[in-house]
Design an enzyme around this catalytic site. Structure first.
Site, short mmCIF file in Angstrom:
data_model
loop_
_atom_site.label_atom_id
_atom_site.label_comp_id
_atom_site.label_asym_id
_atom_site.label_seq_id
_atom_site.Cartn_x
_atom_site.Cartn_y
_atom_site.Cartn_z
N GLU A 229 -45.23 35.86 7.76
CA GLU A 229 -45.45 34.53 7.23
C GLU A 229 -46.83 34.04 7.66
O GLU A 229 -47.45 34.57 8.59
CB GLU A 229 -44.38 33.56 7.75
CG GLU A 229 -42.96 34.03 7.55
CD GLU A 229 -42.45 33.81 6.14
OE1 GLU A 229 -42.90 32.86 5.48
OE2 GLU A 229 -41.57 34.58 5.72
N LYS B 131 -52.53 34.61 4.62
CA LYS B 131 -52.08 35.81 5.33
C LYS B 131 -53.22 36.79 5.58
O LYS B 131 -52.99 37.95 5.92
CB LYS B 131 -50.95 36.48 4.54
CG LYS B 131 -49.74 35.55 4.35
CD LYS B 131 -48.62 36.25 3.64
CE LYS B 131 -47.43 35.31 3.47
NZ LYS B 131 -46.27 36.00 2.86
#
Length: 265
Positions: A3, A51
């Site tokens: 995440e 990310k």
């Protein structure tokens, strides 16, 4: 895939360990980068964008890395034994008192720092951006609302809408909004979805534990994520799971059939 908060924390720890120091060793064990030697360059800082991670060096040079499903950056003291096997190592950045080791970094690229946007310019607003403001929120809302018929779970995972949400937060946001992951975006207030996504990521950005319930005890951290067959904390119904998306983009979706009305797999 990690995440956004996991990548954010990794970037922060790398920045603390490396920034302002000169590399004693800078090896990149990747076929395209095997001849690159970063030794002697100063580390200017490490930043995360969704990310993605960028480690910036003197001489207008950045190292881009993406963790994908199994990548990780570890920090060690010089001489300390590495916790993963050597054949997985793709990068070694050593300063006088710390060694940053990148394992299984499938995406690794050296590029001029002023060209970083080439790799992340397509992303939506970064939910953990330090300069997040009303403009970022408005843009994320606009992108989310642009396709009202799209399945909400898929829209939340789309990094072009907003960067940072992964499968964990997709499941938890849908639960807290009280709709199934297969419900259309039009079933929710997109502004509420954006604010909730950012709130959950921020709550966990500075720690390795990820809790959406406010509890850190094992088995109590998430409302529905990876709780298939267990009772819903809110109503007691059994949490269910099903695939969402197609091909390589398919991910498991978790939901409570009683608390989250709407389409299902």
């Amino acid at each position: 895939m990690p995440e956004g908060d996991t990548v954010f924390l990794a970037g922060h720890r790398l920045d603390e360990a490396l920034a302002g120091r000169t590399l004693l060793r800078g090896q990149l064990r990747h076929p395209r980068l095997a001849t690159a030697d970063l030794k002697g360059r100063d580390v200017l800082g490490v930043r995360s964008v969704g990310k993605h991670l960028f480690t910036r060096f003197s001489g207008d040079l950045s190292l881009h890395s993406h963790l994908r499903m199994d990548g990780a950056w570890h920090l060690y003291r010089p001489g300390e034994r590495w916790r993963r096997p050597g054949h997985q190592v793709r990068a070694v950045l050593e300063v006088p008192d710390r060694v940053a080791v990148g394992f299984s970094l499938h995406d690794l690229e050296l590029l001029p720092t002023d060209q970083e946007s080439r790799l992340v310019g397509h992303l939506g607003p970064d939910l953990l951006a330090a300069d997040w403001d009303d403009g970022h929120e408005a843009e994320a809302v606009r992108r989310l609302a642009a396709d009202p018929d799209r399945e909400l779970g898929l829209a939340l995972l789309d990094q072009r809408v907003m960067a940072g949400v992964g499968n964990l937060y997709k499941a938890e946001v849908c639960f807290l909004l009280r709709v199934s992951p297969w419900s259309p975006v039009a079933a929710v207030d997109p502004a509420e979805a954006v604010r909730l996504s950012r709130k959950l990521l921020l709550a966990n950005a500075w720690r390795p534990e990820q809790s959406t319930t406010g509890e850190l005890a094992r088995g109590r951290q998430h409302w529905v994520f990876e709780r298939t067959g267990r009772p819903c904390f809110r109503c007691g119904a059994r949490v269910r799971a099903g695939g969402q998306g197609a091909g390589v983009l398919e991910r498991p979706a978790y939901w409570c059939p009683r608390c989250q009305p709407g389409p299902i797999a």
